[in-house]
Design a protein around this motif. Structure first.
Motif, PDB file in Angstrom:
ATOM      1  N   LEU B  12       1.165  -1.061  -0.025  1.00 41.64           N
ATOM      2  CA  LEU B  12       0.008  -0.236  -0.065  1.00 41.64           C
ATOM      3  C   LEU B  12       0.815   1.706  -0.281  1.00 41.64           C
ATOM      4  N   ALA B  15       2.214   1.746  -3.018  1.00 47.33           N
ATOM      5  CA  ALA B  15       1.168   1.907  -4.691  1.00 47.33           C
ATOM      6  C   ALA B  15       1.045   4.166  -4.015  1.00 47.33           C
TER       7      ALA B  15
ATOM      8  N   LEU C  72      -6.000  12.299  -9.197  1.00 48.26           N
ATOM      9  CA  LEU C  72      -6.363  11.137  -8.467  1.00 48.26           C
ATOM     10  C   LEU C  72      -7.218  10.666  -7.636  1.00 48.26           C
ATOM     11  N   ILE C  73      -7.915  11.834  -6.750  1.00 45.81           N
ATOM     12  CA  ILE C  73      -9.066  11.710  -5.876  1.00 45.81           C
ATOM     13  C   ILE C  73      -9.960  11.224  -6.917  1.00 45.81           C
ATOM     14  N   VAL C 227      -8.886  -7.079   6.871  1.00 42.94           N
ATOM     15  CA  VAL C 227      -7.643  -5.659   6.631  1.00 42.94           C
ATOM     16  C   VAL C 227      -6.638  -6.367   5.653  1.00 42.94           C
ATOM     17  N   LEU C 228      -6.133  -6.981   5.402  1.00 39.63           N
ATOM     18  CA  LEU C 228      -5.536  -8.243   4.117  1.00 39.63           C
ATOM     19  C   LEU C 228      -6.456  -7.756   2.824  1.00 39.63           C
ATOM     20  N   LEU C 231      -6.101  -4.100   2.329  1.00 38.00           N
ATOM     21  CA  LEU C 231      -4.819  -3.178   1.976  1.00 38.00           C
ATOM     22  C   LEU C 231      -4.897  -2.963   0.903  1.00 38.00           C
ATOM     23  N   LEU C 232      -4.231  -4.457   0.231  1.00 37.89           N
ATOM     24  CA  LEU C 232      -3.890  -5.204  -1.087  1.00 37.89           C
ATOM     25  C   LEU C 232      -5.534  -4.562  -2.769  1.00 37.89           C
ATOM     26  N   ALA C 234      -7.152  -1.499  -1.482  1.00 41.63           N
ATOM     27  CA  ALA C 234      -6.591  -0.085  -1.700  1.00 41.63           C
ATOM     28  C   ALA C 234      -5.595   0.575  -2.697  1.00 41.63           C
ATOM     29  N   ALA C 235      -4.314  -0.867  -2.450  1.00 38.45           N
ATOM     30  CA  ALA C 235      -3.323  -0.159  -3.310  1.00 38.45           C
ATOM     31  C   ALA C 235      -2.959  -0.261  -4.772  1.00 38.45           C
ATOM     32  N   PHE C 238      -5.638   2.373  -6.047  1.00 38.04           N
ATOM     33  CA  PHE C 238      -4.469   4.230  -5.796  1.00 38.04           C
ATOM     34  C   PHE C 238      -3.625   3.962  -7.680  1.00 38.04           C
ATOM     35  N   VAL C 239      -3.379   2.560  -7.330  1.00 37.02           N
ATOM     36  CA  VAL C 239      -2.435   1.756  -9.035  1.00 37.02           C
ATOM     37  C   VAL C 239      -3.785   2.488  -9.862  1.00 37.02           C
ATOM     38  N   ALA C 242      -3.830   5.642 -10.782  1.00 34.26           N
ATOM     39  CA  ALA C 242      -2.804   7.026 -10.820  1.00 34.26           C
ATOM     40  C   ALA C 242      -2.646   6.058 -12.743  1.00 34.26           C
TER      41      ALA C 242
END
Lengths: 141, 418, 342
Positions: B12, B15, C72-73, C227-228, C231-232, C234-235, C238-239, C242
């Motif tokens: 994260l 990222a 981005l948002i 949570v895992l 997190l993944l 969300a990552a 984001f990618v 972007a």
């Protein structure tokens, strides 16, 4: 479970919390920059008043777009901000060459000094410069 | 167990750093708030190094969008350019009213002939009416040589020539196949058309066809010009720009094709006119616009049948005849049009009150001329900035007959040797 | 410890077999996570978006290009919204293909269907808020579809559009529905939907005696997995945000004669394809409603599932429901692909 396992778990926990805090801070930083962006550009602080010939000696010209008043006397050019020093309303010229604020009736003399409150500071004098090309510039910054 | 979560948290963070990096790679927005519009635009973010288009259109005052259109806030090239007027050329006649028009700008005010757009739209350079009428008459599609059709439909409500409108020339409605071939091969040299392919024809359409010199000197033509990357507007138009249409060759009426000139001019005298033309020295040392006026080239607001009706400047306009000096005007009014025209062509000539200049038969000022104290005249090249002096014909040994005063008769004695 | 909602959603332990990713596909949880992302990014977008016809597209441009991290948002909001549609449909299929829609979970299944409909409306209204040439024709077609509904159409159109043509009234209505009305409904129904899961007996599983594997995972382990996944995903978001910008176009021109490309948002491409086939009311309104009604009817048509078949993929007794759902989703996919290839 031996002692080595415990430190290893603590270490991982520290890493995880650190990384989560870091991503939180990164996100907050981004959001802060996002929210502090000003859509409208700042108002201008430099005004081209045109050729000096527009302002003959002895003239007194109100410049509503600044707002200010430009004076041309024997001593040269000077300018007075027309923003009331009380709470920022634009003052009007009164009958006796002075200025009166429409909001809370502060009165100023012709040279900007306070005649009657609630304003307690004189109208701001603004910098005026005559450029080589014969044009006058006014600076409010 | 715990390790996977640490790993995911690391991903994260990566990222987030990646998106921050992508954000940082975007160009820093460069705002400009033109005083004319007061609406902030961001074109300069990418176009900061573009040269100013002309001293009359400073970017701080006009910005980009008022002429070019486009999305003023977009920093994505595709979106920003998607709504531009006329693509690279906002002066294309299809959009010129929106781009260059308006009563404060180039349309609407007939005073001093400042209704440029209306005049150009009805001018023969835009309508191509003479050529169309001529060809249609030749092939029996119309009974006389009068203009009925133009490249686009135009109207003139205050006509002085009696022609109130031209309909659009539509090859699909012509029965003679020669006229369709004409439409295909021979309609490439008017202000509504895109140029023929080739560097020597490289020009824009509309106002920019003349006012944006795509070829400034002879030789060479600039490569940028060919790719349409010139950002200039000027009234100092060199002959090379006129030559992107004129003097490029001849039309063959039998085959209805264009035969380009095949000489390889190596200097200006050979470049100016195509080989068969007869001309005098001043014609190749000067530029076309040094003599030909704005109403000749941009129209006078009326629809005309052909070029002959509008082109009137002759040798005698400047040189007079054996019996007559050229018409002149002494400038006494500071508002004289001559001052404005001189000022718009920055620096070619500083006119002063009291100067005497030549005016044409219709009173148009040739502001780049001046009478000298000894009675001779001086002319400054509008594009070259070169000075020339010349004498009137009166009092010379010229043997011209009084009824043969058109330029072609002058050329019989005074033609230049190539 | 005092009971709280978080503990209600996370029981002390749940069956290990039915909490595996390959059983749940993580779709329900992802849906909640994406909704949270949408709420946050949407709230941020509201700081710059101006819902007026003159300003809307321009403010979207300002947000996209000029505001730091604005692009981005906006991209996060866009991709989270697209992902939410996919995740919701996947969740629906999972529930049907594992037979988890039969009573006692029938009511919650219906709540979920309602959420799907709301999400599609949210996507469409959000899409319309761009108010640019890219959405113009989809907006015209989508709202005109309402007029084809017999007897109700005219007044329904007036209710949605707020006038006789699209204009400022339409935009502010779409805006209000998007940021308030529909969002509020999704939040309420969403919380109810999550609340009902445990009320209905937790994740669908066979009774303890019939389980082949009686292992259970703890509340701690459940949260860890969530949570895992968060997190993944969300990552990944984001990618994605972007790299792939959300669509944008020039503002709607008052006198635009360029028709441009008239294309529905991807989740409504199937309707656009249907509309090419016949009567707009039947194709554009009736058939989608029939499809939704069919889904709603499944737990009434197939009311029971033998306990030993519960908590598994493709129970034999649920074949009928599985076939119907697969058929509808397949048709949806085919129509979408056909239209996107045009």
């Amino acid at each position: 479970m031996n002692e080595k396992d415990v430190t290893r778990r603590d270490f991982l926990k520290l890493i995880t919390n650190g990384l989560l805090t870091l991503s939180g801070l990164l996100g907050l930083g981004g959001i802060f920059r996002f929210l502090t962006y000003q859509t409208d550009p700042s108002p201008p602080t430099e005004f081209d008043l045109g050729p000096t010939t527009n302002y003959p000696d002895g003239s007194r010209t109100v410049l509503p777009r600044v707002p200010a008043v430009l004076l041309h006397t024997k001593d040269g050019y000077s300018a007075l901000s027309l923003v009331c020093t009380h709470l920022g309303c634009t003052v009007n010229e009164d009958d006796s060459d002075g200025y009166v604020c429409p909001c809370h009736t502060s009165r100023f003399s012709a040279n900007g000094s306070v005649v009657r409150g609630p304003a307690d500071r004189p109208l701001r004098a603004l910098r005026v410069e005559e450029h080589d090309d014969g044009r006058l510039w006014l600076y409010t910054a | 167990m715990k390790r996977t979560i640490s790993f995911a948290a690391g991903i994260l963070v990566l990222a987030l750093v990646f998106s921050a990096w992508a954000e940082a790679r975007r160009p820093q927005p460069m705002p400009l708030t033109p005083t004319l519009t007061g609406e902030t635009e961001y074109c300069l973010t990418c176009h900061a190094d573009l040269e100013e288009i002309s001293p009359s259109h400073p970017v701080e005052t006009y910005g980009c969008v008022v002429c070019h259109g486009g999305e003023r806030l977009a920093l994505d090239a595709d979106l920003a350019h998607s709504t531009m007027r006329g693509g690279k050329n906002p002066s294309d006649l299809a959009v010129v009213e929106e781009s260059c028009g308006g009563s404060d700008c180039h349309s609407g005010q007939a005073a001093d002939e400042r209704d440029h757009i209306q005049r150009v739209l009805t001018s023969v350079q835009a309508t191509y009416a003479g050529a169309i009428a001529n060809i249609r008459y030749t092939f029996g599609a119309q009974p006389d040589l009068n203009a009925y059709l133009g490249t686009r439909a135009v109207q003139d409500t205050t006509t002085q020539t009696g022609i109130t409108s031209l309909a659009a020339f539509d090859p699909a409605r012509e029965t003679n196949p020669a006229l369709q071939t004409f439409a295909e091969n021979c309609l490439e040299c008017h202000l509504n058309s895109e140029p023929r392919p080739g560097d020597e024809y490289a020009r824009f359409s509309g106002c920019a066809a003349c006012h944006t010199p795509t070829a400034t000197t002879f030789p060479p033509r600039s490569r940028d010009a060919a790719e349409g990357l010139v950002h200039t507007l000027t009234t100092a138009i060199p002959y090379t720009q006129c030559n992107t249409c004129h003097n490029r060759g001849n039309y063959d009426l039998r085959t209805m094709t264009f035969a380009p000139r095949d000489d390889q001019p190596a200097d200006r005298i050979h470049d100016y006119y195509q080989p068969i033309a007869q001309f005098t020295r001043c014609e190749w040392t000067l530029d076309c616009i040094d003599c030909h006026t704005r109403s000749e080239s941009m129209g006078d607001g009326d629809i005309h049948n052909n070029q002959k009706e509008i082109q009137y400047v002759q040798c005698r306009t400047c040189h007079g005849t054996l019996d007559e000096l050229p018409h002149t005007r002494t400038l006494t009014d500071p508002n004289d049009l001559a001052f404005r025209l001189a000022a718009l062509n920055q620096g070619a000539r500083h006119l002063e009150l009291g100067d005497t200049i030549i005016v044409t038969e219709t009173g148009e000022p040739l502001w780049n001329t001046r009478q000298l104290p000894d009675g001779t005249f001086e002319l400054v090249g509008k594009a070259t900035r070169q000075y020339f002096t010349f004498r009137p014909v009166m009092g010379t040994a010229c043997e011209q007959k009084p009824d043969e005063q058109e330029s072609r008769y002058c050329h019989q004695c005074h033609s230049a040797e190539r | 410890m005092r009971p709280n909602f978080f503990h209600h959603l996370h029981p002390p332990s749940i069956p290990a077999e039915q909490s595996r990713f390959r059983y749940t596909l993580g779709a329900g949880g992802l849906g909640i996570f994406l909704s949270l992302v949408l709420l946050v990014t949407g709230a941020l977008e509201m700081f710059f978006y101006i819902p007026s016809p003159e300003q809307a597209a321009l403010s979207v441009q300002t947000l996209t290009y000029l505001v730091p991290y604005g692009g981005l948002i906006r991209n996060l909001h866009y991709w989270a919204a697209q992902a939410l549609v996919v995740v919701t449909v996947v969740h629906l299929l999972r529930v049907i293909f594992t037979g988890s829609f039969v009573p006692p979970r029938r009511f919650n299944y219906l709540l979920g269907l309602g959420l799907l409909a709301l999400i599609l409306f949210l996507d469409f209204t959000g899409y319309a808020l761009r108010w640019d040439e890219g959405v113009r024709w989809a907006l015209v077609a989508g709202t005109n579809l309402l007029k084809t509904i017999p007897s109700l159409g005219k007044s329904l159109y007036g209710l949605v559009v707020g006038g006789s043509t699209l204009g400022a009234a339409t935009l502010i209505r779409f805006y209000s529905w998007h940021v308030f009305g529909l969002t509020l409904a999704v939040v309420i129904l969403g919380i109810w939907h999550a609340f009902r899961v445990r009320r209905d007996g937790g994740i669908a599983a066979p009774p303890p005696k019939q389980r082949t594997n009686n292992a259970r995972i703890s509340r701690f382990e459940l949260v860890r997995r969530e949570v895992l996944a968060m997190l993944l995903s969300a990552a990944a978001l984001f990618v994605l945000a972007a790299l792939l910008p959300a669509p944008i176009a020039a503002p709607i021109q008052a006198a635009s004669d360029s028709l441009g490309e008239a294309r529905a948002p991807w989740f409504f491409l199937w309707i656009q394809q249907l509309l090419r086939l016949g009567n707009p009311f039947w194709m554009g309104v009736a058939i989608p409603l029939i499809a939704l009604t069919t889904f709603a009817a499944l737990p009434y048509l197939f009311e029971t599932l033998p306990t030993d078949q519960q908590g598994h993929w493709f129970p034999r007794a649920g074949r009928g429901a599985q076939a119907i759902a697969a058929g509808i989703v397949l048709a949806w996919l085919v129509l979408t692909i056909l239209e996107s290839l045009r």
